[in-house]
Design a protein around this motif. Structure first.
Motif, PDB file in Angstrom:
ATOM      1  N   ALA A  47      -2.413  -2.540   0.627  1.00  0.00           N
ATOM      2  CA  ALA A  47      -2.196  -1.471   1.595  1.00  0.00           C
ATOM      3  C   ALA A  47      -0.876  -0.754   1.344  1.00  0.00           C
ATOM      4  N   MET A  48      -0.098  -1.239   0.374  1.00  0.00           N
ATOM      5  CA  MET A  48       1.236  -0.678   0.129  1.00  0.00           C
ATOM      6  C   MET A  48       1.471  -0.589  -1.368  1.00  0.00           C
ATOM      7  N   ASP A  49       2.418   0.264  -1.743  1.00  0.00           N
ATOM      8  CA  ASP A  49       2.974   0.184  -3.091  1.00  0.00           C
ATOM      9  C   ASP A  49       4.020  -0.929  -3.055  1.00  0.00           C
ATOM     10  N   HIS A  91       3.089  -9.407  -9.448  1.00  0.00           N
ATOM     11  CA  HIS A  91       2.460  -8.254 -10.108  1.00  0.00           C
ATOM     12  C   HIS A  91       2.892  -7.008  -9.356  1.00  0.00           C
ATOM     13  N   ARG A  92       3.380  -6.017 -10.094  1.00  0.00           N
ATOM     14  CA  ARG A  92       3.614  -4.739  -9.421  1.00  0.00           C
ATOM     15  C   ARG A  92       2.243  -4.143  -9.074  1.00  0.00           C
ATOM     16  N   ILE A  93       2.070  -3.648  -7.870  1.00  0.00           N
ATOM     17  CA  ILE A  93       0.730  -3.193  -7.425  1.00  0.00           C
ATOM     18  C   ILE A  93       0.869  -1.918  -6.597  1.00  0.00           C
ATOM     19  N   MET A  94      -0.112  -1.039  -6.734  1.00  0.00           N
ATOM     20  CA  MET A  94      -0.103   0.230  -5.999  1.00  0.00           C
ATOM     21  C   MET A  94      -1.152   0.203  -4.879  1.00  0.00           C
ATOM     22  N   THR A  95      -0.969   1.090  -3.924  1.00  0.00           N
ATOM     23  CA  THR A  95      -1.908   1.185  -2.793  1.00  0.00           C
ATOM     24  C   THR A  95      -3.331   1.403  -3.307  1.00  0.00           C
ATOM     25  N   GLY A 102      -5.066 -15.359  -6.365  1.00  0.00           N
ATOM     26  CA  GLY A 102      -3.860 -16.180  -6.284  1.00  0.00           C
ATOM     27  C   GLY A 102      -2.771 -15.537  -5.449  1.00  0.00           C
ATOM     28  N   ALA A 103      -2.757 -14.201  -5.361  1.00  0.00           N
ATOM     29  CA  ALA A 103      -1.774 -13.527  -4.496  1.00  0.00           C
ATOM     30  C   ALA A 103      -2.307 -13.544  -3.072  1.00  0.00           C
ATOM     31  N   ASP A 104      -1.416 -13.711  -2.098  1.00  0.00           N
ATOM     32  CA  ASP A 104      -1.888 -13.670  -0.712  1.00  0.00           C
ATOM     33  C   ASP A 104      -1.047 -12.740   0.153  1.00  0.00           C
ATOM     34  N   ALA A 105      -0.190 -11.953  -0.483  1.00  0.00           N
ATOM     35  CA  ALA A 105       0.579 -10.963   0.290  1.00  0.00           C
ATOM     36  C   ALA A 105       1.102  -9.910  -0.665  1.00  0.00           C
ATOM     37  N   VAL A 106       1.443  -8.760  -0.092  1.00  0.00           N
ATOM     38  CA  VAL A 106       2.081  -7.698  -0.873  1.00  0.00           C
ATOM     39  C   VAL A 106       3.426  -7.406  -0.223  1.00  0.00           C
ATOM     40  N   ILE A 107       4.467  -7.394  -1.074  1.00  0.00           N
ATOM     41  CA  ILE A 107       5.812  -7.052  -0.616  1.00  0.00           C
ATOM     42  C   ILE A 107       6.016  -5.565  -0.855  1.00  0.00           C
ATOM     43  N   PRO A 108       6.322  -4.787   0.175  1.00  0.00           N
ATOM     44  CA  PRO A 108       6.528  -3.350  -0.044  1.00  0.00           C
ATOM     45  C   PRO A 108       7.706  -3.108  -0.996  1.00  0.00           C
ATOM     46  N   VAL A 109       7.546  -2.089  -1.811  1.00  0.00           N
ATOM     47  CA  VAL A 109       8.586  -1.784  -2.810  1.00  0.00           C
ATOM     48  C   VAL A 109       9.937  -1.537  -2.134  1.00  0.00           C
ATOM     49  N   GLU A 110       9.899  -1.076  -0.886  1.00  0.00           N
ATOM     50  CA  GLU A 110      11.138  -0.728  -0.176  1.00  0.00           C
ATOM     51  C   GLU A 110      12.067  -1.927   0.048  1.00  0.00           C
ATOM     52  N   PRO A 126       4.603 -12.814   5.870  1.00  0.00           N
ATOM     53  CA  PRO A 126       3.611 -13.867   6.056  1.00  0.00           C
ATOM     54  C   PRO A 126       2.408 -13.657   5.129  1.00  0.00           C
ATOM     55  N   ALA A 127       1.673 -14.729   4.867  1.00  0.00           N
ATOM     56  CA  ALA A 127       0.462 -14.636   4.054  1.00  0.00           C
ATOM     57  C   ALA A 127      -0.489 -13.617   4.680  1.00  0.00           C
ATOM     58  N   GLY A 128      -1.132 -12.829   3.842  1.00  0.00           N
ATOM     59  CA  GLY A 128      -2.120 -11.850   4.316  1.00  0.00           C
ATOM     60  C   GLY A 128      -1.538 -10.464   4.541  1.00  0.00           C
ATOM     61  N   ARG A 129      -0.199 -10.368   4.636  1.00  0.00           N
ATOM     62  CA  ARG A 129       0.409  -9.075   4.984  1.00  0.00           C
ATOM     63  C   ARG A 129       0.166  -8.022   3.898  1.00  0.00           C
ATOM     64  N   HIS A 130      -0.183  -6.835   4.339  1.00  0.00           N
ATOM     65  CA  HIS A 130      -0.382  -5.662   3.470  1.00  0.00           C
ATOM     66  C   HIS A 130      -1.543  -5.827   2.494  1.00  0.00           C
ATOM     67  N   ILE A 131      -2.489  -6.720   2.857  1.00  0.00           N
ATOM     68  CA  ILE A 131      -3.726  -6.804   2.072  1.00  0.00           C
ATOM     69  C   ILE A 131      -4.889  -6.360   2.949  1.00  0.00           C
TER      70      ILE A 131
END
Ligand code: AMP
Ligand code: MG
Length: 405
Positions: A47-49, A91-95, A102-110, A126-131
């Motif tokens: 859900a985030m870059d 992994h760097r990931i885009m919206t 294996g990933a369970d969350a996305v950390i916003p680039v900010e 927390p796990a699940g955030r931004h997915i």
């Protein structure tokens, strides 16, 4: 008047059913529920870059004590290979890009330094955030669009998102508008003395289109019975409804009446209303033997459009599965009016809110004379003031029935 409304309404059948491309379905009504053939989203995606991580590996990250992880992959939206996040990496990931296994969350680039070799992460999630998890919007098999839904822009969007290319809807009725009158000239050509530009055709075609129909305007015919019937023969096999205007009143050369009364195909009546007294409707036998509904409206422009509103609009919509859409309200009359005794009158009016914040507090100002050639005032009106037949005068301040146009 209600008798003729009933007779006209009876010309229309129940809505049919047709399969059409979804891209052409705007404004039509679904006849059955449409289920989702796939889930949305179709896969877990970001859900985030930012950076796809294992939440527990960055649980201690703060501004003062960041966590550093090597960046093992770059995942733009549209990558179609299935990746796995190895422990101890990001992994760097885009919206919109697929979240690796294996990933369970996305950390916003900010909250990172944004680097592509080793990323510094200054905040935990927390796990699940931004997915956006697969099926979290709609799961495969779930109802997407109920039966009886008018397809507007959001529904067209949902159908496309679901990969649906065809839908079963109530078909738009094919309305053919045919004007009559030897005085009529197509706009764009020079007028001779005694001629006028043909305006009912474009106006009624617009009205039928606005009501949801697939309306076409065919070139008018002169007041010649043979030419008129020949034109009807040409158009009727491809029409679900024929609307004519003109040629139905009491004068000589009333081509519509002359062509259709004697055969009994159309019954002509005088309706106790103003404007729009002469009316007719029936079925025209097309060359291939279809009995095509035909409504013959009076020629005066205001009569024509008011008659469309009063007799055709609602049953035409119903036959396409569309609900009535003209709102009726009470409004306080802003000036005195007179009304012919024994005729239901539809005066043109301009609505306003007597109290700006009051949803129901309408006022209506009658505009223009009652005569039915005043197209200018019709074009300025946003309401029809509906005065009952037994009323011959209404004074300012009285609440009246109004149809919002
Ligand atoms: P009719 O009912 O044919 O006698 O027409 C009544 C009046 O409406 C006449 O003044 C006509 O010129 C006018 N009229 C009829 N048909 C049209 C039309 N298609 N566009 C504009 N005016 C029309
Ligand atoms: Mg005429």
């Amino acid at each position: 008047m209600s008798d003729h409304q009933t007779v006209v309404a009876a010309l229309f059948g129940a809505p049919g059913s047709v399969r059409i491309p979804a891209t052409q379905a705007l404004g039509t009504v679904t006849v059955a529920e449409i289920a989702a053939p796939l889930g949305l989203p179709g896969f877990d995606n970001s859900a985030m870059d930012g950076y796809a991580v294992r939440a527990d590996e960055i649980a201690s990250a703060t501004d003062g004590s960041p966590v550093r992880l090597p960046v093992a992959e770059d995942i733009p939206a549209g990558r179609t290979d299935r990746l796995t996040l190895q422990p101890g990496t990001a992994h760097r990931i885009m919206t919109g890009a697929p979240v690796p296994v294996g990933a369970d969350a996305v950390i916003p680039v900010e909250v990172t330094d944004g680097r592509v070799d080793i990323v510094t992460i200054r905040s935990a999630v927390p796990a699940g955030r931004h997915i956006r998890t697969a099926g979290s919007d709609i799961a495969a098999g779930e109802p997407a669009i109920p039966a009886g839904t008018r397809l507007g822009a959001p529904q067209i969007g949902l159908l496309a998102a679901l990969g649906i290319t065809e839908v079963t809807v109530a078909p738009r009725l094919r309305v053919v508008v045919l004007s009559t009158g030897s005085e009529l000239v197509t706009p764009g050509t020079p007028l001779q003395y005694g001629q006028i530009y043909e305006s009912n055709g474009p106006m009624l075609t617009a009205a039928a289109t606005e009501a949801g129909a697939d309306a076409t305007h065919v070139h008018f015919v002169t007041d010649d019975v043979g030419a008129f019937r020949a034109r009807l023969d040409e158009i009727s096999d491809d029409a679900d409804l024929i609307i004519t205007s003109g040629g139905v009143s009491a004068g000589a050369f009333e081509v519509v009446k002359d062509a259709l009364a004697a055969s009994g195909e159309v019954e002509f009546v005088k309706v106790a209303m103003q404007p729009g007294m002469p009316q007719g409707c029936g079925r025209y036998a097309s060359p291939s033997g279809r009995a095509v509904p035909i409504v013959t409206l009076p020629g005066n422009p205001v009569s024509s459009l008011v008659s469309f509103e009063v007799f055709i609009r609602t049953p035409l919509r119903a036959a396409m599965g569309l609900p009535p859409d003209r709102r009726r309200v009470h409004a306080h009359l802003e000036s005195d009016i007179r009304s012919p005794a024994g005729k239901r009158q539809f005066l043109r009016g301009v609505l306003s809110r007597s109290e700006p914040d009051d949803a129901e507090g309408f006022a209506v100002k009658p505009i223009g004379p009652p005569a039915s050639h005043h197209l200018r005032y019709l074009a300025r009106a946003d309401a029809l003031i509906d005065i009952a037949a037994d009323v011959d005068a209404v004074s300012a301040g009285t609440p009246v029935d109004v149809i919002m146009l």
